[in-house]
Write an enzyme that holds these catalytic residues in place. Structure first.
Site, short mmCIF file in Angstrom:
data_model
loop_
_atom_site.label_atom_id
_atom_site.label_comp_id
_atom_site.label_asym_id
_atom_site.label_seq_id
_atom_site.Cartn_x
_atom_site.Cartn_y
_atom_site.Cartn_z
N ARG A 190 1.80 19.00 -39.39
CA ARG A 190 1.92 18.20 -41.04
C ARG A 190 3.39 18.11 -42.20
O ARG A 190 3.53 18.40 -42.43
CB ARG A 190 0.66 18.42 -41.45
N ARG B 94 -4.94 5.15 -59.70
CA ARG B 94 -5.64 5.99 -58.44
C ARG B 94 -5.06 4.43 -57.54
O ARG B 94 -5.07 4.43 -56.12
CB ARG B 94 -7.45 4.60 -58.25
N GLY C 108 10.44 3.72 -37.83
CA GLY C 108 11.44 4.52 -37.21
C GLY C 108 10.08 5.93 -37.47
O GLY C 108 9.24 6.56 -37.52
N ARG D 75 16.99 -1.41 -48.02
CA ARG D 75 16.02 -0.09 -48.85
C ARG D 75 16.34 -0.10 -50.19
O ARG D 75 15.66 0.60 -50.92
CB ARG D 75 16.59 0.95 -48.11
N ASN E 14 -0.89 10.27 -40.42
CA ASN E 14 -0.18 8.78 -40.35
C ASN E 14 -0.42 7.50 -40.12
O ASN E 14 0.61 6.63 -40.44
CB ASN E 14 -0.09 9.95 -38.59
N TYR F 179 16.90 7.24 -38.58
CA TYR F 179 15.46 5.93 -38.95
C TYR F 179 14.73 6.90 -40.06
O TYR F 179 14.30 5.48 -40.85
CB TYR F 179 14.39 6.12 -37.56
N CYS G 181 6.74 10.04 -34.97
CA CYS G 181 5.30 10.12 -35.31
C CYS G 181 5.12 8.51 -36.64
O CYS G 181 3.68 7.89 -35.14
CB CYS G 181 5.44 10.79 -36.23
N LYS H 52 -5.15 14.34 -38.25
CA LYS H 52 -3.99 13.78 -38.28
C LYS H 52 -3.52 12.85 -38.08
O LYS H 52 -2.94 12.89 -38.51
CB LYS H 52 -3.29 14.86 -37.15
N LYS I 135 4.16 5.61 -33.48
CA LYS I 135 2.95 5.60 -31.96
C LYS I 135 2.21 6.79 -32.41
O LYS I 135 0.49 5.72 -32.02
CB LYS I 135 3.81 6.72 -31.19
N1 SAJ Z 1 9.40 4.23 -44.57
C1 SAJ Z 1 8.89 3.69 -45.16
N2 SAJ Z 1 8.54 3.72 -46.42
C2 SAJ Z 1 8.44 4.55 -47.10
C3 SAJ Z 1 8.23 6.37 -46.34
C4 SAJ Z 1 8.48 6.05 -45.15
O1 SAJ Z 1 9.64 2.50 -44.77
O2 SAJ Z 1 7.41 4.63 -48.45
C5 SAJ Z 1 9.66 4.53 -43.26
C6 SAJ Z 1 10.99 5.55 -43.09
O3 SAJ Z 1 11.96 5.08 -43.77
C7 SAJ Z 1 10.66 6.03 -41.61
C8 SAJ Z 1 9.48 5.94 -41.07
O4 SAJ Z 1 8.65 5.38 -42.45
O5 SAJ Z 1 10.95 5.16 -40.96
C9 SAJ Z 1 8.18 7.07 -41.38
O6 SAJ Z 1 9.38 8.30 -41.94
P1 SAJ Z 1 8.36 9.43 -42.39
O7 SAJ Z 1 9.18 10.41 -43.60
O8 SAJ Z 1 6.68 8.63 -43.65
O9 SAJ Z 1 7.22 10.10 -41.33
P2 SAJ Z 1 7.40 10.88 -40.24
O10 SAJ Z 1 7.63 10.26 -39.39
O11 SAJ Z 1 9.40 11.76 -40.64
O12 SAJ Z 1 6.84 12.37 -40.49
C10 SAJ Z 1 5.23 11.92 -40.92
C11 SAJ Z 1 5.28 13.00 -42.21
N3 SAJ Z 1 3.88 12.18 -42.37
C12 SAJ Z 1 3.00 11.84 -43.18
O13 SAJ Z 1 3.48 11.64 -44.37
C13 SAJ Z 1 2.00 11.38 -43.48
C14 SAJ Z 1 5.04 13.95 -41.37
O14 SAJ Z 1 4.02 14.48 -42.58
C15 SAJ Z 1 4.36 14.55 -40.05
O15 SAJ Z 1 4.16 15.94 -40.12
C16 SAJ Z 1 4.89 13.83 -39.03
O16 SAJ Z 1 5.02 12.09 -39.50
C17 SAJ Z 1 4.52 14.20 -37.96
O17 SAJ Z 1 5.03 14.96 -37.35
O18 SAJ Z 1 3.24 13.69 -37.33
#
Ligand code: SAJ
Length: 445
Positions: free
Chosen positions: A165, A257, A268, A420, A221, A334, A271, A217, A274
């Site tokens: 996580r 809330r 991107g 962004r 995501n 990403y 995680c 899990k 997909k």
């Molecule tokens: N993103 C947005 N808006 C947001 C948040 C993120 O556009 O408000 C975009 C980011 O720029 C990025 C993508 O989403 O392109 C993914 O970024 P992220 O920070 O949401 O996620 P990851 O892939 O780096 O990590 C996630 C995390 N999951 C959650 O927060 C629920 C991390 O805790 C997990 O361990 C990881 O997936 C995983 O390996 O499963």
């Protein structure tokens, strides 16, 4: 026996897969005194870790790798037999991607299990950390391990699912602080795994079964993915309505809330894009039809093109054909402050801009990838003579760009497309930029 070894930190640990999850896991256990050996199929990674170097930048574990390798607590090998045979606990942290048909690809997990099984003897604890579709541990991992080892799960070896996580960029902090979910094959597997994680993790350890842990899990995501899709669609609505999505979300999120995520140029990483597919695949096989997750995919995947459309609108506004424009794309990673470009929205944005005939130059402070575009070594080099700045990644340093300095380096009537919302739109406009912001719209929007 194993419990005592875990409590005394005398248990030897093997970690299969030294990506951001595996390497962080390896370092997290080595830092509390366990002897850890990492196994990876990539020779460069093995050499790098063995010599105390971090092959992942921005992960904040450089010093710990150096220190734990220096103390002999962390090693790496290409050989399963060297890694697994001498270990009491084996943690599997390999990728579980989807294939071109959006179906789970368990080939890496299968290879890892086969190689572990072939080198297994009685008494080991096997822990899977990889994100997996529902039913994988019981229906795929257990039979593979049992068949190739000739051992019986629960009798000859222990097995647990403990999904990672930790977000890239903050992985060690999140490994230590976040709550962990443990689903064991039986009570003893669960107890051993909980005890083991307690040695390195400060967060709570929550006990459940395999099947629930697998889905929990994926729910995390998928929730984030769908929430981002809502934020993205909301940004498009706000552009139509002529209000600023950033301000609207800020205000709406003051409700106790409500927690709307932030819109962006695309979703991107290895995680989020997909995991929703890993979640729905086994249900689909049973006839389930997804609406929200499918719709979220459409929204999130449309965002890179929306950013390109903002560029096209900007080029019309300044009366310049996109074919004759030089575009500086800021950010190929990403997400903010990482060096990983896997499934970055920058890829499709750059390729579409190039297809339209623009000359594209990229700058990213962490990431080497430029997706076939020219690569600048500094922001100044990227911006010099450009007509457009397109912000794709919200790296922290892009939030404090010196706009007046950049303005001088750029051509007349220069345009900022902020995918962004990291730039102060008022400041940009006051300096003479034409500003397009996601969820705000263009100059006249
Ligand atoms: N993103 C947005 N808006 C947001 C948040 C993120 O556009 O408000 C975009 C980011 O720029 C990025 C993508 O989403 O392109 C993914 O970024 P992220 O920070 O949401 O996620 P990851 O892939 O780096 O990590 C996630 C995390 N999951 C959650 O927060 C629920 C991390 O805790 C997990 O361990 C990881 O997936 C995983 O390996 O499963």
């Amino acid at each position: 026996m194993l419990l005592r070894k875990i409590r005394d930190r005398a248990a030897k640990i093997a970690v299969v897969g030294l990506g951001h999850v595996g390497l962080t896991t390896a370092v997290a256990f080595a830092r509390v005194g366990f002897m850890v050996i990492g196994i990876d199929v990539d020779e460069e990674i093995v050499i790098s870790v063995s010599t105390g170097k971090n092959h992942l930048s921005n992960s904040g574990i450089d010093e710990l790798i150096r220190a734990t390798v220096g103390k002999g607590l962390l090693k790496a090998t290409l050989s399963y037999s060297d890694g697994v045979r001498c270990s009491d606990v084996v943690i599997i942290c390999v990728p579980t991607p989807i294939n071109h048909k959006n179906k789970p690809d368990l080939s890496y997990l299968g290879d890892a299990c086969r190689n572990v099984a072939l080198n297994m003897d009685k008494g080991k604890l096997i822990i899977v950390e990889s994100t997996v579709p529902s039913g994988t541990i019981k229906g795929f991992v257990v039979p593979l391990l049992e068949k190739l080892s000739n051992l019986k799960c629960g009798l000859d070896f222990y097995l647990s699912y403990c999904p990672e996580r930790m977000a890239p960029g903050e992985a060690l902090k999140e490994f230590i602080e976040n709550t962990r979910i443990v689903g064991g094959y039986d009570e003893q597997s669960t107890q051993l795994t909980a005890e083991f994680f307690k040695a390195a993790v400060k967060g709570s350890i929550l006990i459940t079964d395999f099947a629930t842990a697998e889905v929990a899990k994926l729910a995390e995501n998928t929730f984030r993915y769908v929430n981002i899709a809502f934020a993205n669609e909301f940004a498009l609505i706000c552009e139509c309505l002529g209000v600023d999505v950033k301000e609207v979300i800020k205000l709406a999120n003051t409700h106790p809330r409500v927690n709307i995520h932030f819109p962006g140029s695309g979703v991107g990483g290895s995680c989020l894009p997909k995991d929703p597919y890993l979640l729905i695949h086994p249900a689909r096989v049973k006839g389930f039809k997804s609406f929200i997750i499918e719709a979220s995919r459409k929204v999130n995947e449309s965002m890179p093109l929306h950013v390109v459309n903002m560029v096209v609108k900007g080029s019309h506004e300044v009366g310049k054909s996109i074919k004759r424009t030089r575009i500086a794309v800021l950010g190929t990673a990403y997400k903010a402050d990482v060096d990983d470009s896997k499934f970055s929205p920058a890829e499709s944005i750059i390729s579409e801009l190039k297809r339209l005939g623009a000359s594209v130059v990229t700058y990213d402070p962490y990431c080497r990838e430029s997706f076939g575009a020219e690569k600048a070594e500094s922001i100044r080099d990227a911006i010099k003579g450009a007509d457009f700045i397109v912000i794709v990644t919200d790296h922290t340093i892009f939030r404090s760009l010196n706009l007046s300095e950049l303005r001088v380096l750029m051509k007349n009537k220069s345009v900022i497309v902020d995918g962004r919302r990291v730039i102060d739109s008022k400041e940009a406009k006051s300096l003479g930029f034409i500003y397009y912001g996601l969820g705000l719209g263009g100059e006249s929007g």
